[in-house]
Design a protein around this motif. Structure first.
Motif, PDB file in Angstrom:
ATOM      1  N   ARG A 197      27.996  39.193  47.109  1.00 15.74           N
ATOM      2  CA  ARG A 197      27.581  37.970  48.014  1.00 15.74           C
ATOM      3  C   ARG A 197      27.858  36.772  47.339  1.00 15.74           C
ATOM      4  NH1 ARG A 197      24.601  39.926  52.937  1.00 15.74           N
ATOM      5  NH2 ARG A 197      24.965  42.262  52.743  1.00 15.74           N
ATOM      6  N   ARG A 198      27.309  36.734  46.206  1.00 16.26           N
ATOM      7  CA  ARG A 198      27.205  35.403  45.563  1.00 16.26           C
ATOM      8  C   ARG A 198      28.712  34.850  45.068  1.00 16.26           C
ATOM      9  NH1 ARG A 198      24.303  36.398  40.487  1.00 16.26           N
ATOM     10  NH2 ARG A 198      24.946  34.235  39.831  1.00 16.26           N
ATOM     11  N   CYS A 199      29.374  35.862  44.640  1.00 12.59           N
ATOM     12  CA  CYS A 199      30.892  35.657  44.696  1.00 12.59           C
ATOM     13  C   CYS A 199      31.388  35.156  45.580  1.00 12.59           C
ATOM     14  CB  CYS A 199      31.500  36.800  43.924  1.00 12.59           C
ATOM     15  SG  CYS A 199      31.067  37.210  42.311  1.00 12.59           S
ATOM     16  N   ALA A 200      31.575  35.575  46.673  1.00 16.34           N
ATOM     17  CA  ALA A 200      31.870  35.337  48.153  1.00 16.34           C
ATOM     18  C   ALA A 200      31.545  33.834  48.289  1.00 16.34           C
ATOM     19  CB  ALA A 200      31.719  36.496  49.238  1.00 16.34           C
ATOM     20  N   ASN A 240      37.648  39.896  44.558  1.00 18.59           N
ATOM     21  CA  ASN A 240      36.753  38.828  43.668  1.00 18.59           C
ATOM     22  C   ASN A 240      35.095  39.263  43.650  1.00 18.59           C
ATOM     23  OD1 ASN A 240      38.374  36.614  42.220  1.00 18.59           O
ATOM     24  ND2 ASN A 240      39.626  36.952  44.129  1.00 18.59           N
ATOM     25  N   THR A 241      34.960  40.151  43.996  1.00 10.58           N
ATOM     26  CA  THR A 241      33.278  40.748  44.258  1.00 10.58           C
ATOM     27  C   THR A 241      32.602  41.052  42.897  1.00 10.58           C
ATOM     28  OG1 THR A 241      34.014  42.882  44.759  1.00 10.58           O
ATOM     29  CG2 THR A 241      33.542  41.034  46.561  1.00 10.58           C
ATOM     30  N   TYR A 242      33.557  41.047  41.968  1.00  9.84           N
ATOM     31  CA  TYR A 242      32.770  41.325  40.619  1.00  9.84           C
ATOM     32  C   TYR A 242      32.663  40.337  39.447  1.00  9.84           C
ATOM     33  CZ  TYR A 242      34.420  45.920  42.541  1.00  9.84           C
ATOM     34  OH  TYR A 242      34.692  46.770  43.382  1.00  9.84           O
ATOM     35  N   ASP A 243      32.583  39.166  40.170  1.00  6.60           N
ATOM     36  CA  ASP A 243      32.626  38.000  39.108  1.00  6.60           C
ATOM     37  C   ASP A 243      33.578  37.930  38.044  1.00  6.60           C
ATOM     38  OD1 ASP A 243      31.445  35.654  37.956  1.00  6.60           O
ATOM     39  OD2 ASP A 243      29.978  36.353  36.506  1.00  6.60           O
ATOM     40  N   GLN A 244      34.843  38.202  38.286  1.00  6.73           N
ATOM     41  CA  GLN A 244      36.040  37.863  37.525  1.00  6.73           C
ATOM     42  C   GLN A 244      36.929  37.601  38.332  1.00  6.73           C
ATOM     43  OE1 GLN A 244      38.239  41.709  36.212  1.00  6.73           O
ATOM     44  NE2 GLN A 244      39.163  40.661  34.520  1.00  6.73           N
ATOM     45  N   VAL A 245      37.757  36.276  37.826  1.00  5.46           N
ATOM     46  CA  VAL A 245      38.685  35.481  38.781  1.00  5.46           C
ATOM     47  C   VAL A 245      39.825  36.605  38.941  1.00  5.46           C
ATOM     48  CG1 VAL A 245      40.157  33.777  38.755  1.00  5.46           C
ATOM     49  CG2 VAL A 245      37.779  33.294  37.952  1.00  5.46           C
ATOM     50  N   THR A 246      40.166  36.853  40.208  1.00  9.64           N
ATOM     51  CA  THR A 246      41.147  37.896  40.347  1.00  9.64           C
ATOM     52  C   THR A 246      42.028  37.191  41.492  1.00  9.64           C
ATOM     53  OG1 THR A 246      39.575  39.651  39.878  1.00  9.64           O
ATOM     54  CG2 THR A 246      41.532  40.338  41.209  1.00  9.64           C
ATOM     55  N   VAL A 247      43.398  37.490  40.978  1.00  8.65           N
ATOM     56  CA  VAL A 247      44.310  36.876  41.977  1.00  8.65           C
ATOM     57  C   VAL A 247      45.536  37.899  42.416  1.00  8.65           C
ATOM     58  CG1 VAL A 247      44.297  34.611  40.723  1.00  8.65           C
ATOM     59  CG2 VAL A 247      45.999  36.381  39.915  1.00  8.65           C
TER      60      VAL A 247
END
Length: 149
Positions: free
Chosen positions: A9-12, A72-79
């Motif tokens: 939720r924080r990442c979102a 992007n829900t794991y606190d790793q920038v993902t593209v």
């Protein structure tokens, strides 16, 4: 709520704050959990093509948005590394579309996610999307680096 759910939720929230495209189009993100996200959007007149249908690019964009928030829900920038879509049924002006993204697998820095786009109301499937993600060595929650200027 678990620690993993709170992190998701924080990442979102951090992503949405920076995501001008989603906000501009009125896309709402909900039901975020590790590897999952739901996005919704109403088809407006500016999204309708010459056939009086929702332009496929907007349907793809909604699915891609749900995919982006899910991976992007794991606190790793993902593209996105790649993505494909199958258009199943048309959407029209005024339809509310809901895209639900689900993680299928993560391996190393990569992942595979499936997204189903449905029309709210009758639950008709509008599109099926598959995205392949690639993580970068950056935290999503850390502040972005200052730009030299």
């Amino acid at each position: 709520m678990t620690e993993a759910e709170e992190l998701a939720r924080r990442c979102a929230a951090a992503m949405y704050e920076r995501d001008q495209a989603s906000r501009h189009l009125g896309i709402e993100i909900s039901d975020v959990a590790p590897g999952r996200a739901r996005a919704r959007m109403r088809v407006t007149s500016s999204m309708v093509n010459g056939h009086d249908l929702a332009h496929g690019g907007y349907v793809f964009l909604l699915a891609d948005d749900a995919f982006a928030f899910a991976c992007n829900t794991y606190d790793q920038v993902t593209v996105a590394a790649s993505a494909e879509v199958v258009f199943v049924a048309p959407a029209r002006l005024g339809d509310e579309l809901v895209a639900e993204a689900v993680e299928r697998t993560r391996y190393g820095r990569s992942g595979i996610y499936d997204v189903t786009v449905r029309r709210s109301g009758d639950d008709a499937v509008i599109a099926e999307f598959r995205g392949h993600s690639r993580g970068r060595a950056e935290s999503l929650l850390d502040p972005p680096p200052e730009k030299d200027g």
